[in-house]
Structure formats: structure tokens, C-alpha cells
Design a protein around this motif. Structure first.
Motif, PDB file in Angstrom:
ATOM      1  N   VAL A 273       0.837  -1.204   0.000  1.00  0.00           N
ATOM      2  CA  VAL A 273       0.000   0.000   0.000  1.00  0.00           C
ATOM      3  C   VAL A 273       0.869   1.249   0.000  1.00  0.00           C
ATOM      4  O   VAL A 273       0.619   2.204  -0.750  1.00  0.00           O
TER       5      VAL A 273
ATOM      6  N   SER B   8       2.275   1.946  -3.466  1.00  0.00           N
ATOM      7  CA  SER B   8       1.355   2.295  -4.553  1.00  0.00           C
ATOM      8  C   SER B   8       0.542   3.555  -4.305  1.00  0.00           C
ATOM      9  O   SER B   8       0.040   4.167  -5.252  1.00  0.00           O
TER      10      SER B   8
ATOM     11  N   VAL C  77      -3.379  -4.119  -4.061  1.00  0.00           N
ATOM     12  CA  VAL C  77      -3.391  -2.683  -4.360  1.00  0.00           C
ATOM     13  C   VAL C  77      -4.334  -2.365  -5.515  1.00  0.00           C
ATOM     14  O   VAL C  77      -4.930  -1.280  -5.552  1.00  0.00           O
TER      15      VAL C  77
END
Length: 267
Positions: free
Chosen positions: A106, A109, A167
């Protein structure tokens, strides 16, 4: 109205040095660990909360594997890179592999994901086991209407290959329900991520309680649920009043609770 997603809290001063920023982040993150303990959202030594450190190195703070959340202090948090390595290795200090897989994906991204919070609460896991996901049954639930991502269960999060799918499923949404697993929130700050988790978990608790009552469920019209979510976001809905300081005031109150109840968190 408890408008917890109106605005990010704890804005950063541009003149703040990197050392000062790290000290502040460590204390904010340690405070959130204590709050997750205080509100009974822990799972022994498991689950994790991470905070991205400022700077070009893409490092983030994470709890050392093995400590209960009420043992976490600002100085005990460890610095990890995006490959899961401790930046300053120390004997006896480890990181939960599943924590690295989820959080690094996370942080890598999402530039706005300065804090990532993951829980296995009873209510969160219960809703994660329901095929319909989170329902707009209450004003608290409607904060997240149309704003919840879902990720299908693939086993314990130990696979790097799962990072891509995780993601992709999260996209640009603020919260995620990990099917058959638990809850995840992101935020521009530890405070924002915590407030989102507090109310996402509360929404799950309300749903389980309402469904256990055995009566037909009252679900508002989609346009009402969407309008409510926009009100929480502080969008222009034509209302006479807004509440832009709600999240800041809530965090200040929570900070006082931590200072009063767990004063060693900042050590």
C-alpha cells in the motif's frame, strides 16, 4: 453528526526537520497503537499499523514483532524499507512478514497512504465473512457508502504476488474489507487512519447487532446514503451548516485520552 472524514488532521509544517518529523510521527503512531488497544481492536501481537517516514528513501515505521500494542512506545517502533528489511538491524528484533507484505504494497502504490492500519476485530471479521459486505444501515455506516474496497481471501498474506492484486482492489479508496480476514484503512496521518478504522469497525458492530435482532433491515435509498457520505467528506451538498473541524477535535480528545491513560507511549 460525527464527520470523521471531512479533512486530514495534524498538518505538517514545511519548516519541520526530518528528525523532528520522525519524532512527531513516532509519537502519533505510538498513540494510535495505544488507542487500538484501548478500544479493544487488537489481536494479541498480530495486525499492524505503519507510518511512512518523510524523505526519498521510502522507509516506514512498523511495530516490532512480538510486542502487545499496549507495550508499543515511540522509540520501540522499527524502520523498515519496501523490501521488508530492517534499516537498522538489531538482535532479537523482527517484523511480522504479513505486516510487511500488506503495508509495503500500500505504501508503495499510494502516495496519500502515509499511515496504513490493519485489524482483525471480531465485528470486522464477521462482516468480512458476509457476501454482501458493509451495508448502509446507520449514519456511521454511510460514511463509507460506495467507498469500501474488497479483496478476496488468498490465504495468510505471505505472498508477494498477492501485493499486486491487493493494491489493484484498493484503488484510491480510503478503506478495505479483506474478505474472510479483517479491515484496513489508510490515511494522510495516523490520526486519520485511526478515525476511519474506529468508525469502520463501529459500522461493522452495528451491522452484526442489527442483523442479530432478526427483524427486517431498514436500508436508506442509495441517493440518501451517497449524500450522507458526501456530507462526511465535506462536499458541497447545499446544507446550511458544515463541520470542518470535527476530525481535528476528535483527534485532540483522543490525544488527551492517551496522554492521561498511557503516558509512557511517547517514550
Amino acid at each position: 453528526m460525527t464527520a470523521m472524514s471531512i479533512a486530514p488532521v495534524n498538518t505538517r509544517e514545511l519548516s519541520e526537520s526530518s528528525a523532528e518529523a520522525e519524532t512527531r510521527l513516532r509519537r502519533e503512531l505510538a498513540a494510535v497503537y495505544r488507542l487500538v488497544h484501548h478500544f479493544q481492536m487488537t489481536d494479541l501481537i498480530f495486525t499492524h499499523i505503519s507510518g511512512r517516514l518523510p524523505g526519498p528513501d521510502h522507509h516506514f515505521l512498523l511495530n516490532p514483532y512480538g510486542l502487545m500494542f499496549d507495550e508499543i512506545t515511540a522509540s520501540s517502533l522499527v524502520v523498515v524499507d519496501l523490501d521488508g528489511n530492517l534499516v537498522k538491524p538489531s538482535s532479537g528484533v523482527n517484523v511480522n512478514p504479513a505486516g510487511f507484505v500488506i503495508h509495503s504494497a500500500v505504501h508503495r502504490s499510494r502516495q496519500d497512504a502515509h499511515c496504513v492500519l490493519h485489524t482483525h476485530t471480531r465485528a470486522g471479521c464477521a462482516v468480512a465473512a458476509q457476501s454482501h459486505g458493509l451495508l448502509p444501515l446507520n449514519q456511521i455506516s454511510m460514511e463509507f457508502y460506495g467507498r469500501v474496497a474488497y479483496h478476496e481471501y488468498e490465504g495468510i498474506a505471505l505472498s508477494k504476488a498477492e501485493q499486486v492484486r491487493l493494491v489493484d482492489d484498493l484503488g484510491d479508496l480510503p478503506v478495505m474489507i479483506l474478505r474472510n480476514h479483517g479491515l484496513l484503512t489508510v490515511g494522510l496521518s495516523p490520526a486519520q487512519a485511526f478515525l476511519r478504522m474506529f468508525y469502520l469497525n463501529r459500522a461493522c458492530q452495528i451491522q452484526i447487532d442489527a442483523m442479530a435482532g432478526g427483524s427486517d433491515l431498514a436500508i436508506p435509498a442509495p441517493e440518501v446514503a451517497e449524500r450522507t457520505a458526501r456530507q462526511f467528506e465535506g462536499a458541497d451538498t447545499g446544507d446550511d451548516f458544515t463541520d470542518p473541524i470535527a476530525s481535528s477535535l476528535a483527534w485532540q480528545a483522543l490525544q488527551r485520552l492517551v496522554d492521561r491513560t498511557y503516558p509512557d507511549y511517547a517514550d
